[in-house]
Structure formats: structure tokens, C-alpha cells
Design an enzyme around this catalytic site. Structure first.
Site, PDB file in Angstrom:
ATOM      1  CE  LYS A 227      41.673  38.448  45.397  1.00 49.70           C
ATOM      2  NZ  LYS A 227      41.871  39.803  45.946  1.00 49.70           N
TER       3      LYS A 227
ATOM      4  CG  ASP B  67      44.898  39.852  48.018  1.00 47.71           C
ATOM      5  OD1 ASP B  67      46.106  40.057  48.183  1.00 47.71           O
ATOM      6  OD2 ASP B  67      44.250  40.250  47.029  1.00 47.71           O
TER       7      ASP B  67
ATOM      8  CE  LYS C  87      48.091  42.415  46.255  1.00 45.18           C
ATOM      9  NZ  LYS C  87      46.624  42.363  46.449  1.00 45.18           N
TER      10      LYS C  87
ATOM     11  CG  ASP D 166      56.128  46.818  58.856  1.00 46.72           C
ATOM     12  OD1 ASP D 166      57.253  47.211  59.220  1.00 46.72           O
ATOM     13  OD2 ASP D 166      55.080  47.404  59.154  1.00 46.72           O
TER      14      ASP D 166
ATOM     15  CB  THR E 189      49.488  43.550  37.135  1.00 47.91           C
ATOM     16  OG1 THR E 189      48.424  43.665  38.074  1.00 47.91           O
ATOM     17  CG2 THR E 189      49.897  42.113  37.010  1.00 47.91           C
TER      18      THR E 189
ATOM     19  NE  ARG F 161      36.343  43.444  38.012  1.00 49.64           N
ATOM     20  CZ  ARG F 161      37.264  44.287  37.556  1.00 49.64           C
ATOM     21  NH1 ARG F 161      36.921  45.524  37.278  1.00 49.64           N
ATOM     22  NH2 ARG F 161      38.508  43.888  37.385  1.00 49.64           N
TER      23      ARG F 161
HETATM   24  O1  C5P Z   1      37.211  41.137  39.053  1.00 49.21           O
HETATM   25  P1  C5P Z   1      38.508  40.490  38.666  1.00 49.21           P
HETATM   26  O2  C5P Z   1      38.350  39.069  38.152  1.00 49.21           O
HETATM   27  O3  C5P Z   1      39.367  41.340  37.769  1.00 49.21           O
HETATM   28  O4  C5P Z   1      39.259  40.353  40.072  1.00 49.21           O
HETATM   29  C1  C5P Z   1      40.571  39.897  40.189  1.00 49.21           C
HETATM   30  C2  C5P Z   1      40.997  39.957  41.620  1.00 49.21           C
HETATM   31  O5  C5P Z   1      42.395  39.688  41.677  1.00 49.21           O
HETATM   32  C3  C5P Z   1      40.827  41.312  42.297  1.00 49.21           C
HETATM   33  O6  C5P Z   1      40.560  41.070  43.693  1.00 49.21           O
HETATM   34  C4  C5P Z   1      42.149  41.996  42.104  1.00 49.21           C
HETATM   35  O7  C5P Z   1      42.433  42.923  43.097  1.00 49.21           O
HETATM   36  C5  C5P Z   1      43.103  40.795  42.197  1.00 49.21           C
HETATM   37  N1  C5P Z   1      44.392  40.985  41.529  1.00 49.21           N
HETATM   38  C6  C5P Z   1      44.511  41.269  40.182  1.00 49.21           C
HETATM   39  N2  C5P Z   1      45.751  41.416  39.616  1.00 49.21           N
HETATM   40  C7  C5P Z   1      46.846  41.291  40.358  1.00 49.21           C
HETATM   41  C8  C5P Z   1      46.757  41.002  41.709  1.00 49.21           C
HETATM   42  C9  C5P Z   1      45.499  40.856  42.274  1.00 49.21           C
HETATM   43  O8  C5P Z   1      43.518  41.359  39.485  1.00 49.21           O
HETATM   44  N3  C5P Z   1      48.026  41.390  39.784  1.00 49.21           N
END
Ligand code: C5P
Length: 232
Positions: free
Chosen positions: A32, A59, A61, A64, A119, A211
Site C-alpha cells: 500500500k 491509498d 482517498k 471531488d 475511523t 508497523r
Molecule cells: O501501522 P498500522 O498497521 O497501524 O498501519 C495501518 C495502515 O492502514 C496505515 O497506512 C493507516 O493509515 C491505514 N488505515 C488505518 N485505519 C483506517 C484507514 C487506513 O489504519 N481506518
């Protein structure tokens, strides 16, 4: 729908991203690319990662007027990405325009996924700032149904919601779910989390993992663990 693990490459530069991807010598994870990396490096980063043989979820998003989104989606489709997204709040007209823009001359197109409510938006801010009086979970399901009716392929949601989304929109409607953590791992800033195995159980089609893989001592081992738990 084949289940897969998407690795969130939330890095600030191409150099960092390539150093990370270099660790994967005998597999090519679905990756991603988010706004930070795309805005820092431009479309070239997509071409570079694609040339290495990875599938890409871009990603960005989009949100417009329909004509602008249609034209922007045509550009993204030309980058040969595999999955893109937009905000369902842009209306069904915007979503169908996006689909038109994405569809290539040969009829193929990347998967198109909708964001329902971020979220980071809670019910209180939805009510007081956006003036949406319905409960958050009803709003999310309503936006998911709008996306399905507009012909989109699925939504981004919590792994804990993927069962409900499938009930409302059908088993073939794709759920892409961040908020995944190993049972023995650090939750970080994610609040409603599920393990890869739980996400599989509830019915996620794709898990997005950042992460727990990118910051792991051995990212390749962490990725393999996700695949083993989620895909089996
Ligand atoms: O590091 P982590 O596993 O938390 O990363 C989750 C990824 O998913 C990040 O790129 C974050 O921006 C994305 N994301 C999220 N929650 C959402 C939408 C996207 O954690 N509701």
C-alpha cells in the site's frame, strides 16, 4: 476472492521504501502506497515498485466533483495499480464516474474501494460538525451499500465489521481491513484491533498491516507470520 496481506509502506521517501522492499528476496508482498510517499515521490514511485513485481494499493482517498475524480482515476489506472480508493461521501455519482475513469480500453480496471467514515471520526464529531444524526455504525453500513449500488468492489473497514459488511452487501463485496495486530504485539495508536487469524475468521478479504511488519526486527518473518495466520 483470494485473501491477501497488504503491507502499508508508510515511509517518507523512495530510498527508505526500497531499502525495506529489498529485504523481500523470495516473495513480492502486495504493498500500500499512501499520500505521504506518493506526494513526496510522485507517480514514479508507483512505476518503480510495480517494476519490481509488486501489486499496489494506491491509498489516495479521492473526493471531488465527479468529472475531476473520473479524470484523476483514469491517470491512476494508467499507472497500472491494482487497487485504489475514494470517499463514499462523494456520492454515488462520483463513485460511478470514478469507475468509468478507471476502466481501461481493454475493459480491465483496478479494484475500487470506498472509505465510509474515517475511523478518526467519532459519533460526536459526526453529529456536531458534519450534522449527521444517524448512529455511526448505521452510517457506515449505509455508505457501504451506496458504494455497492454504485458498482464499487468493496470498502475499507475494521476487521471487526467485515462480517456485517458482507451480510449487508454480499459475500463478494470486498472488505479491506487495517487495525491488525499480532496477539503478542503492541497495539500502538490502533484501538479496535484484530489478529490476522481473527480477521480471517470474521471474513476480511485483505488485511492492511503496517508497523507490525515495517517496524519488526525481522519484517520478512513478520510478513510470513501474517500470511500463515491469515491466508493459511
Ligand atoms: O501501522 P498500522 O498497521 O497501524 O498501519 C495501518 C495502515 O492502514 C496505515 O497506512 C493507516 O493509515 C491505514 N488505515 C488505518 N485505519 C483506517 C484507514 C487506513 O489504519 N481506518
Amino acid at each position: 476472492m483470494g485473501k491477501d496481506v497488504i503491507v502499508a509502506c508508510d515511509f517518507a521517501s523512495a530510498a527508505e521504501t526500497m531499502a525495506f522492499l529489498d529485504k523481500f528476496t523470495d516473495c513480492k508482498p502486495f504493498v500500500k502506497i499512501g499520500m505521504e510517499l506518493f506526494y513526496a515521490e510522485g507517480p514514479q514511485i508507483v512505476r518503480q515498485i510495480k517494476a519490481r513485481g509488486h501489486k499496489i494499493f494506491l491509498d489516495l482517498k479521492l473526493h471531488d466533483i465527479p468529472n475531476t475524480v473520473k479524470k484523476a482515476m483514469a491517470v491512476l489506472s494508467g499507472l497500472d495499480v491494482d487497487m485504489v480508493n475514494l470517499h463514499a461521501a462523494g456520492t454515488k455519482a462520483m463513485m460511478t464516474a470514478a469507475l468509468e475513469g478507471l476502466t481501461r480500453a481493454d475493459g480491465t480496471r483496478p479494484l475500487l474501494i470506498a472509505v465510509t467514515q474515517l475511523t478518526s471520526t467519532d459519533e460526536e464529531s459526526m453529529r456536531s460538525e458534519l450534522w449527521i444524526d444517524r448512529p455511526l455504525d448505521e452510517t457506515v453500513m449505509h455508505y457501504a451499500r451506496n458504494a455497492m449500488e454504485a458498482g464499487l468492489d468493496g470498502v475499507v473497514c475494521s476487521p471487526l465489521e467485515s462480517g456485517k459488511v458482507h451480510e449487508a452487501c454480499g459475500a463478494g463485496f470486498v472488505t479491506v481491513t487495517p487495525g491488525v495486530r499480532f496477539a503478542d504485539g503492541d497495539k500502538g495508536d490502533q484501538k479496535r484491533v484484530a489478529t490476522p487469524a481473527m480477521a480471517k475468521e470474521i471474513g476480511s478479504d485483505y488485511i492492511v498491516v503496517g508497523r507490525p511488519i515495517t517496524k519488526a526486527e525481522d519484517p520478512v518473518a513478520a510478513y510470513r507470520r501474517c500470511i500463515a495466520e491469515f491466508v493459511g
